[in-house]
Design a protein around this motif. Structure first.
Motif, mmCIF file in Angstrom:
data_model
loop_
_atom_site.group_PDB
_atom_site.id
_atom_site.type_symbol
_atom_site.label_atom_id
_atom_site.label_comp_id
_atom_site.label_asym_id
_atom_site.label_seq_id
_atom_site.Cartn_x
_atom_site.Cartn_y
_atom_site.Cartn_z
ATOM 1 N N PHE A 93 0.738 -1.362 0.081
ATOM 2 C CA PHE A 93 -0.081 0.181 0.049
ATOM 3 C C PHE A 93 0.874 1.221 0.126
ATOM 4 O O PHE A 93 0.688 2.131 -0.703
ATOM 5 C CB PHE A 93 -0.989 0.154 1.064
ATOM 6 N N PHE A 94 1.754 1.420 0.926
ATOM 7 C CA PHE A 94 2.739 2.755 1.087
ATOM 8 C C PHE A 94 3.606 2.677 -0.054
ATOM 9 O O PHE A 94 4.265 3.716 -0.584
ATOM 10 C CB PHE A 94 3.444 2.627 2.424
ATOM 11 N N GLU A 95 3.858 1.610 -1.062
ATOM 12 C CA GLU A 95 4.820 1.559 -1.942
ATOM 13 C C GLU A 95 3.888 2.143 -3.032
ATOM 14 O O GLU A 95 4.727 3.259 -3.739
ATOM 15 C CB GLU A 95 5.244 0.237 -2.241
ATOM 16 N N LYS A 96 2.710 1.958 -3.179
ATOM 17 C CA LYS A 96 1.744 2.500 -4.304
ATOM 18 C C LYS A 96 1.334 3.702 -3.965
ATOM 19 O O LYS A 96 1.151 4.709 -4.745
ATOM 20 C CB LYS A 96 0.529 1.559 -4.187
ATOM 21 N N TYR A 97 1.238 3.920 -2.812
ATOM 22 C CA TYR A 97 0.756 5.412 -2.265
ATOM 23 C C TYR A 97 1.408 6.149 -1.155
ATOM 24 O O TYR A 97 1.174 6.213 -0.219
ATOM 25 C CB TYR A 97 -0.716 5.335 -1.706
ATOM 26 N N PRO A 98 2.932 6.436 -1.672
ATOM 27 C CA PRO A 98 3.889 6.685 -0.575
ATOM 28 C C PRO A 98 3.350 8.145 -0.088
ATOM 29 O O PRO A 98 3.999 8.460 1.244
ATOM 30 C CB PRO A 98 5.196 7.008 -1.503
ATOM 31 N N GLU A 99 2.403 9.039 -0.587
ATOM 32 C CA GLU A 99 2.107 10.137 0.000
ATOM 33 C C GLU A 99 1.105 9.973 1.386
ATOM 34 O O GLU A 99 0.889 10.667 2.181
ATOM 35 C CB GLU A 99 1.364 11.164 -0.956
ATOM 36 N N TYR A 100 0.704 8.932 1.493
ATOM 37 C CA TYR A 100 -0.105 8.535 2.813
ATOM 38 C C TYR A 100 0.851 8.189 3.903
ATOM 39 O O TYR A 100 0.211 8.022 4.846
ATOM 40 C CB TYR A 100 -0.978 7.268 2.399
#
Length: 341
Positions: free
Chosen positions: A78-85
């Motif tokens: 998840f954080f790889e795909k959405y690092p801004e989160y």
């Protein structure tokens, strides 16, 4: 109106989080939910928050089929795909289980292994903001375990320390050894007794957040299930005392009583339960779990629920009666000994 946020006191400073967190266990426990659904539920919750308020996410080293690390691997993706989160969330992870023996192991060796395993699976995609043992190892001095955790905080690899399923005196003992940011205990309208009250009070006195898991009684208090047969045949709750047929039929009365209060307010019994838990203190953070965006948003909308004095009195009456009438333990017998260490 009660605040919709609370503050976590960490070694590096104060962090403002939403007053309601998001438990992630159900996303990976059976390994059948696709990433896209899990990601949407996490994003939906975070996106609903005001700017500058972080979402408290609660994951687990062993929240996967056969206690594997599927939960952490999903989070890493998840954080790889959405690092801004990464900066929009505060990640708490429970560990401490010897994954080979599947037993609580607070030894120095296993504590290091557990933390390193969590960090390895996260792959640097998200900081481990808080690490805690799921349960206390009664065969190892508490200080031995906390000393290892404290070293990781000192080195900057872990942001803060948490505790889980401990008595008030154990929380104080741990907090005196090293500052504890949060303590996780089960709290709901059918699980609120003397131990919960003591922990909540001690935590308040020491600026420790209380992460109140299962505020909807593992889904029972949502009203979704009216009879035992409504539970899917492979649902593990069928094996848990309060959900077994002979107890289910008696405990559903508690749900009926909550619905009688929630329906006139135009909210669900789940929202009423979460909102009630939130009233127990500005430092008490209900932690409902969900793998669905709609359910996550429903849970978070509980932040907007307020009670009149009369309504709160009615809920408290149900809670007090539930403490006497609820049938069955909250865990199977084999797990009960590890509670309230």
């Amino acid at each position: 109106m009660a605040s919709t946020t609370t503050s976590l006191h960490t070694p590096s400073g104060t962090v403002v989080i939403n007053k309601i967190g998001h438990g992630l266990m159900s996303m990976t426990l059976t390994g059948t939910i696709p990433d896209e659904q899990c990601f949407a539920a996490i994003k939906g919750g975070v996106d609903s928050l005001p700017e500058g308020v972080k979402m408290f996410l609660n994951g687990g080293e062993f929240y996967g089929p056969n206690a594997n690390t599927a939960n952490l691997e999903m989070l890493s993706r998840f954080f790889e795909k959405y690092p801004e989160y990464a900066d929009k969330t505060f990640l708490s992870v429970k560990g401490g289980i010897n994954l080979k023996a599947f037993s609580i192991d607070g030894s120095e060796e296993n504590t290091k292994a557990s933390i390193e395993n969590v960090l390895d699976k996260l792959r640097g995609k998200k900081k481990l903001d808080l690490y805690q043992f799921g349960r206390v190892d009664k065969n190892v001095p508490l200080e031995t375990t906390l000393d290892v955790m404290a070293q990781y905080v000192k080195e900057g690899k872990v942001g803060s320390i948490g505790m889980s399923e401990v008595r008030a005196e154990t929380l104080l003992r741990g907090h005196k050894f090293h500052p504890v940011t949060a303590v996780e205990i089960e709290v709901s309208p059918w699980e609120y007794g003397s131990e919960q009250k003591k922990v909540i009070e001690v935590a308040k006195e020491n600026n420790i957040a209380v992460i109140a898991y299962s505020p909807i009684g593992r889904g029972f208090l949502s009203g979704e299930f009216k009879k035992f047969e409504d539970l899917p045949e492979n649902d593990r709750r069928r094996q848990w005392p309060r959900f077994q047929k002979e107890n289910f039929e008696k405990n559903v009365v508690i749900v009926d009583q909550l619905q009688a209060i929630s329906k006139p307010k135009g909210i669900t019994p789940a929202q009423l339960s979460i909102a009630w838990v939130s009233t127990l203190g500005p430092h008490v953070v209900p932690l409902p779990g969900s793998a669905r965006t709609d359910r996550t948003l429903e849970n978070l909308a509980s932040n907007n629920v307020t009670f009149t004095t009369e309504e709160l009195a009615k809920v408290n009456e149900v809670v007090e009666n539930a403490a006497i009438t609820v049938q069955g333990d909250r865990y199977p017998e084999a797990h009960m000994a590890a509670l309230w260490a």
